[in-house]
Design a protein around this motif. Sequence first.
Motif, PDB file in Angstrom:
ATOM      1  N   TRP A   1     -75.607 -40.430  40.376  1.00  0.00           N
ATOM      2  CA  TRP A   1     -76.415 -40.266  39.164  1.00  0.00           C
ATOM      3  C   TRP A   1     -76.390 -41.536  38.319  1.00  0.00           C
ATOM      4  O   TRP A   1     -77.392 -41.878  37.681  1.00  0.00           O
ATOM      5  CB  TRP A   1     -75.927 -39.075  38.360  1.00  0.00           C
ATOM      6  N   LYS A   2     -75.282 -42.261  38.345  1.00  0.00           N
ATOM      7  CA  LYS A   2     -75.218 -43.518  37.608  1.00  0.00           C
ATOM      8  C   LYS A   2     -76.219 -44.513  38.169  1.00  0.00           C
ATOM      9  O   LYS A   2     -76.880 -45.249  37.420  1.00  0.00           O
ATOM     10  CB  LYS A   2     -73.796 -44.088  37.673  1.00  0.00           C
ATOM     11  N   GLU A   3     -76.347 -44.531  39.487  1.00  0.00           N
ATOM     12  CA  GLU A   3     -77.327 -45.420  40.092  1.00  0.00           C
ATOM     13  C   GLU A   3     -78.751 -44.998  39.726  1.00  0.00           C
ATOM     14  O   GLU A   3     -79.627 -45.845  39.520  1.00  0.00           O
ATOM     15  CB  GLU A   3     -77.147 -45.419  41.610  1.00  0.00           C
ATOM     16  N   PHE A   4     -78.981 -43.718  39.631  1.00  0.00           N
ATOM     17  CA  PHE A   4     -80.297 -43.240  39.209  1.00  0.00           C
ATOM     18  C   PHE A   4     -80.569 -43.627  37.760  1.00  0.00           C
ATOM     19  O   PHE A   4     -81.695 -44.019  37.417  1.00  0.00           O
ATOM     20  CB  PHE A   4     -80.377 -41.725  39.385  1.00  0.00           C
ATOM     21  N   ASP A   5     -79.557 -43.524  36.913  1.00  0.00           N
ATOM     22  CA  ASP A   5     -79.701 -43.968  35.524  1.00  0.00           C
ATOM     23  C   ASP A   5     -80.073 -45.444  35.460  1.00  0.00           C
ATOM     24  O   ASP A   5     -80.961 -45.847  34.698  1.00  0.00           O
ATOM     25  CB  ASP A   5     -78.400 -43.713  34.757  1.00  0.00           C
ATOM     26  N   GLU A   6     -79.368 -46.252  36.246  1.00  0.00           N
ATOM     27  CA  GLU A   6     -79.641 -47.687  36.237  1.00  0.00           C
ATOM     28  C   GLU A   6     -81.042 -47.979  36.753  1.00  0.00           C
ATOM     29  O   GLU A   6     -81.750 -48.841  36.212  1.00  0.00           O
ATOM     30  CB  GLU A   6     -78.591 -48.407  37.092  1.00  0.00           C
ATOM     31  N   LEU A   7     -81.457 -47.242  37.782  1.00  0.00           N
ATOM     32  CA  LEU A   7     -82.789 -47.452  38.330  1.00  0.00           C
ATOM     33  C   LEU A   7     -83.858 -47.093  37.302  1.00  0.00           C
ATOM     34  O   LEU A   7     -84.858 -47.812  37.153  1.00  0.00           O
ATOM     35  CB  LEU A   7     -82.952 -46.607  39.597  1.00  0.00           C
ATOM     36  N   CYS A   8     -83.656 -45.991  36.593  1.00  0.00           N
ATOM     37  CA  CYS A   8     -84.616 -45.598  35.557  1.00  0.00           C
ATOM     38  C   CYS A   8     -84.657 -46.628  34.440  1.00  0.00           C
ATOM     39  O   CYS A   8     -85.734 -46.933  33.909  1.00  0.00           O
ATOM     40  CB  CYS A   8     -84.249 -44.220  35.000  1.00  0.00           C
ATOM     41  N   GLN A   9     -83.488 -47.156  34.075  1.00  0.00           N
ATOM     42  CA  GLN A   9     -83.435 -48.121  32.991  1.00  0.00           C
ATOM     43  C   GLN A   9     -84.166 -49.414  33.358  1.00  0.00           C
ATOM     44  O   GLN A   9     -84.814 -50.031  32.513  1.00  0.00           O
ATOM     45  CB  GLN A   9     -81.970 -48.423  32.644  1.00  0.00           C
ATOM     46  N   VAL A  10     -84.098 -49.796  34.615  1.00  0.00           N
ATOM     47  CA  VAL A  10     -84.678 -51.080  35.032  1.00  0.00           C
ATOM     48  C   VAL A  10     -86.134 -50.926  35.440  1.00  0.00           C
ATOM     49  O   VAL A  10     -86.985 -51.740  35.057  1.00  0.00           O
ATOM     50  CB  VAL A  10     -83.842 -51.670  36.196  1.00  0.00           C
ATOM     51  N   LYS A  11     -86.447 -49.840  36.179  1.00  0.00           N
ATOM     52  CA  LYS A  11     -87.750 -49.756  36.828  1.00  0.00           C
ATOM     53  C   LYS A  11     -88.729 -48.809  36.143  1.00  0.00           C
ATOM     54  O   LYS A  11     -89.933 -48.893  36.397  1.00  0.00           O
ATOM     55  CB  LYS A  11     -87.571 -49.302  38.282  1.00  0.00           C
TER      56      LYS A  11
END
Length: 1415
Positions: free
Chosen positions: A742-752
């Motif tokens: 989920w942390k990776e999904f958060d980071e992906l949403c924040q960037v992309k």
Amino acid sequence: MASNNSLGDLQWLLQAIKSSSEEESLQLHSISFHLSHPTSGCFQVTQNSLHVNISIDTFPLFSEILSHLSTSNNNMLKSLTNMEFHRVEWGLEQLLHLKTLLQNSSSCISQLVFRRNRFSTESLSELCEILKRNSVIKEVMLAESRIGPSGATLLANALMVNESLEELQIWEDSIGSRGAEELSKMIEVNSTLKLLTIFDSHSFTATPLISAVLGRNRAMEIHIWCGGQNGEKISKVVEFANGTLRVYSKLDVSGSCRVACSLGWNSTVRSLDLTGVRLKSRWGKEFRWVLEQNRSLREVRLSKTCLKDKGVLYVAAGLFKNQALESLYLDGNWFSGIGVEHLLCPLTRFSALQLQANTSLKFVAFGGRRTKIGRDGVAAIIQMLTSNETVTKLGIYDDESLRPDDIVRIFRSLESNASLRCLSLQGCKGVQGELVLNAIMETLQVNPWIEEIDLSRTPLHNSGNADGVYQRLSQNGKKTEPETESDGNLLKDMPLTEPKSCRVFLCGQEYAGKTTLCNAVAQNLSCSSSNLIPYMDHVRTLVNPVEQAVRTSGLKIKTLRDEEIKISIWNLGGQHEFYALHDLMFPGHGSASLFIIITSLFRKPSNREPKTPGEVEEDLQYWLRFIVSNSRRALQQCILPNVTIVLTHFDKISQPSQNIQLIVNSIQRIRDKFQGFVEFYPNVFTVDARSSASVNKLTQHLQKTSKTILQRVPRTYQLCNDLTQILSDWRAENSNKPAMRWKEFDELCQVKVPGLRIGSRHDNKEKVEMRRKAVASCLHHMGEVIYFDQLGFLILDCEWFCCEVLGQLVKLDVRKKPSSMENGFISRRELEKILRGTLQGQIIPGMGSSKILQTLEAGDLVRMMLKLELCYEQDPADSNSPLLIPSILEESRGKPQKWLIVSSPECLYVGRHLECDDSSHMFLAPGFFALLQAINLLTLLLQFQVLSYFTKHMQVHLHNRIMALRNQYGGATYSPEKSLISININGIHIRIELGGQLGYYIDILACSTRNLTETLRLFHQLIIPAIQSLCNGVTLNESIIRPDCVQNLIAPRYRKTQHVPIQQLKQALLSVPADGMYDYQHTWDPVSDSGRLILQSTFNLARDLLSDDDFREVLHSRYHDLYNLAVELDVPPIDAAADQGNNEVFDQIDPSFAGIARGVEQVLQRLKIIEQEIRDLKQEIQGLRYYEHRLLIELHRKVNYLVNYNTQIEERKVPNMFFFVRTENYSRRLITNMIGGMNALRLHMLCEFRREMHVVEDQMGCEVMQVDNRAVQCLAPYMKKFMKLVTFALKIGAHLAAGMGEMIPDLSREVAHLSGSSLVSGAAGAVAVGALGAAAMGRAEGMRNRNSRDIQQQELRAAQQWVVDFLRDRQCSSGRDISEKFGLWRVRYRDDGQIAWVCRRHMITRANEIVEAPI
């Protein structure tokens, strides 16, 4: 004495000391003696301080002054606190006087200062003896007194004993290494010294002293200086104060190593500063141990210590085990990129499953002109920034090795970092150019968490181009206006679009040919599509002979594209072990999906034995129930589920047969049955799944139907379509990972994803997080990902998850049970151990080595099993609660079943059958029974024994109480098996069975030594509510199981028909007269199997099937009906009703086991008292019969009046008691309310024989074509009164309503309109219908017309006149016509001459009472 600043002679001083007068005595705080002065005298510096000069000639006066001071009794001695001695050459005599002075009881001297004094060995020894015994002196300072090592030794010995001295200062003296060692030994013993200051000529004296302070965890402040010889510069060596230890540059390597060793177990140092100290790798090796052991160090500064790669390696190794250090400065050292790589390794995660070694370090700094970070160092920095979750500050100072593109890569890595707050690049030469500036600005655009970027002394800052960076940082720090948006509108501002993906679910039992059909459909779609998704499934050929012999394991998914539409085919596993997962894969509400139910025309592909229509129907009904049950449980149902039926293996049928036609008929019946619950495709496909041509029409149907469904379902968020591609790109960039944290999904949403980005660090982070979870749930419902809240990860490869992960978890082999396993319960730790051992390096057919543990941890798998209901927590509130794994339970079916106790006449056998209210369309979820096994049934039983009158909400957990219950009751057991729960407590043996192959119902069987009422109270107050609470939105109907089936434990397939709904039995009791209630019998049908008799036909008394509580409910319902009838008939009620059982409220029971045991005895005693107080059922029924008899007499009197109230109307040429029915589906339905425009009715007449009125069987009646307004006006009052009497007559079993109950399927609903309010109805009509309303209506009528409360003659006359006119119009006015149409003959009673119309039976049986009176 002379005034201030005037000289006085020493004699005057002596006189002042000797004076006993308070006025003449001196009030001094401080006296300083200066010897070897040219002249003698005294000088008052301040009001409280005195300066005494003594020349060599007057030296004896010094001794005299000390002597007089020691013997003085005035106030001067009491106020004197400080004494200083300058250039005094101490002899033994002077020290004895000083000793006497200090030992004076009035002495308050706390500070002694010796400057440039000279001590002989004896005098110094004497001074040390003074310090040993003195308890007043707090501070001693020796400056330039040449005490040397021997003096330091004497002082150390003295202070080992002294317990009052707090400060010791030795200035400009050389105590040597021996003196320092002796003082260090003193420090190890002395715990009162607070300050130690040493100014020595050599720096090595600092090492033993500071080591002793640190090693013994002394809180004393220490300052050590050195230098001053041969022109050497004076400098500080060590300083320790307020938890900060600073070591300066003059400490050698051995000394620094010794200091490092003393820090290992130290707890007083919070900050260590070794800036500028030249350190070697040897020191680093010692400091590694310090970092591993120390728990108090928070900050370490190792700037400019000349550390190289090896030394940094030791520091980094210590960080792996350190969990206390927060700040580490390593700037200005000489290490390279290898050192940077080692340094950042404890702060970096190299895989999603790896834990970060060090989580305490928040700030790290390195760099410098001699630090060569290089390519390896940059890679290490980027990896750390990408994966680290704890470092908040990073400093890279004065670096000259980093290039601008390296700086750009560093800032790119910060886009997904949510922990770093400050980044310092001051002095770095590579921070220059537009590329760097753009990278910084883009990073700040997607990362609002960075609060500070220090670019001072960089080319970018020096050129003035860093102002935009600082402005952007200030914007990220601004607070935004709070939004009042509710949680339900989190996504309302997102644009909507038509969904582009549809799911096709292939449902069917094993060997149905789903996989073969799936491959054929996929092949057809691939050939007809121009845009193919490069999935590996597409290159597989159609099923070969080897694949035909292998069943599909798990759930297979194929994804294809038809033009712009993506179609994913979900092949649900047909094996029973996968049924528990089908609910989980059910599409969410509003998602585009269709279901294809596949059933084979043959039992197995290997033979040609065809299925019977019943078997085909059973297959279809299971999957239709599955679809309906899950669609009903959805939060909202936008459209009905779309269902297509496919019959496979049609190629094996050579010619049409009668069996095929029967199957077609059964399919049509099923479609009629489920119409309105699902949307059926009108055609049934018969295919050969191995032939592409045979499935071509089915493929076209899927394409067309998918497009239609996508147009009908609700629009989805455009963001979801965008995220689908973003997630696909992410997988391609990350080695095709099947899952993401989920942390990776958060980071992906924040960037992309700008729509899911946190714009400012003051934004509502919880709101953005909820938006992200809502989008993830939307993707889950669309079938793009598999996401479960609180698991912490998303599954991107659905096929990998369904096939590999679920396939392994469902088949988890735990037959080698650990010793901690009991009754199917296992600890979480043991389960994780089993998962690791099972999945580590496992080879999966067709997929190679298992990579489950490379993607998910064992703890993740346990949480997933809980979410998938493959295991259950005994106590969800306890993280260490045991887990129940249903798959490891022993199979109970197929074994000989018997009760564990010896059958005896005292044993009672009771059974209850629980089935879904709409069992024809729904059933219990497959995981329901396992959840029931995990809950606290045994504890709930204990709760029933004690608290059945108090509360039903005590939550005590089963596993923690089992042993206590065994000790308490000496035999309480709880044994779960597959499809069975066995409980034995307090003489009641209970079996809770999951009935039916697919789990349609629950059977509760009991063998009890208690009476029926106690046993059923346990059922109704405890077990059944516990089961019902787990049936989400499903109502369970209760039936009574035949006792013979319970006693002999007849197999479930034989007892399917051996149960009667409890409400049906109660209704049957209510339908008989009171004198037949006690002996009412229920007859059971026989059971046979292939001609073999299993159970013969027999009967049971209703009182033996119902508890006392249920039977009294029936009696009370009858009393209630009689009371309302009495109100209607104006008969005063009698006090013959049964006593109502009042629940006693006991005092609070002690929750301990001893208290519970006492509570059990209290409740049992109370139950005995209640049983003694309650009258026998026969007595209650006798009273009911008497009450009923009185009311029946009155009822018949009213009815007879109704029949004969107006003999003048056509001289009773037509019957008076009539009613209307309507024929529907070959059954008659009683008309209870007249409405204009009604048609197709039939008029019927009752047999009017007094006290035995009834419906005449096979009565033809007379058809009423249409009801006009006149008929309504004439008949409505009559219908109202007549139906009221019929209602009460049905309730008490009067002959008036004989045969009429069959025409009223739901009496309570049909006559509800008779009263002006809702009529109370108990379960199955046990409570009186229209009771309160009828009574109220009767009272209202009495108020309006007190003289004619019963039946208004005008209204009745109008109704009967309408009948006369109607029959005349139909040419049915003669006696012959009436007898032909209604089967009634006109008679006259012999006793009173009244006229009545009676049936043929009464004409024959009551001929002695009546005589025919033809018209």
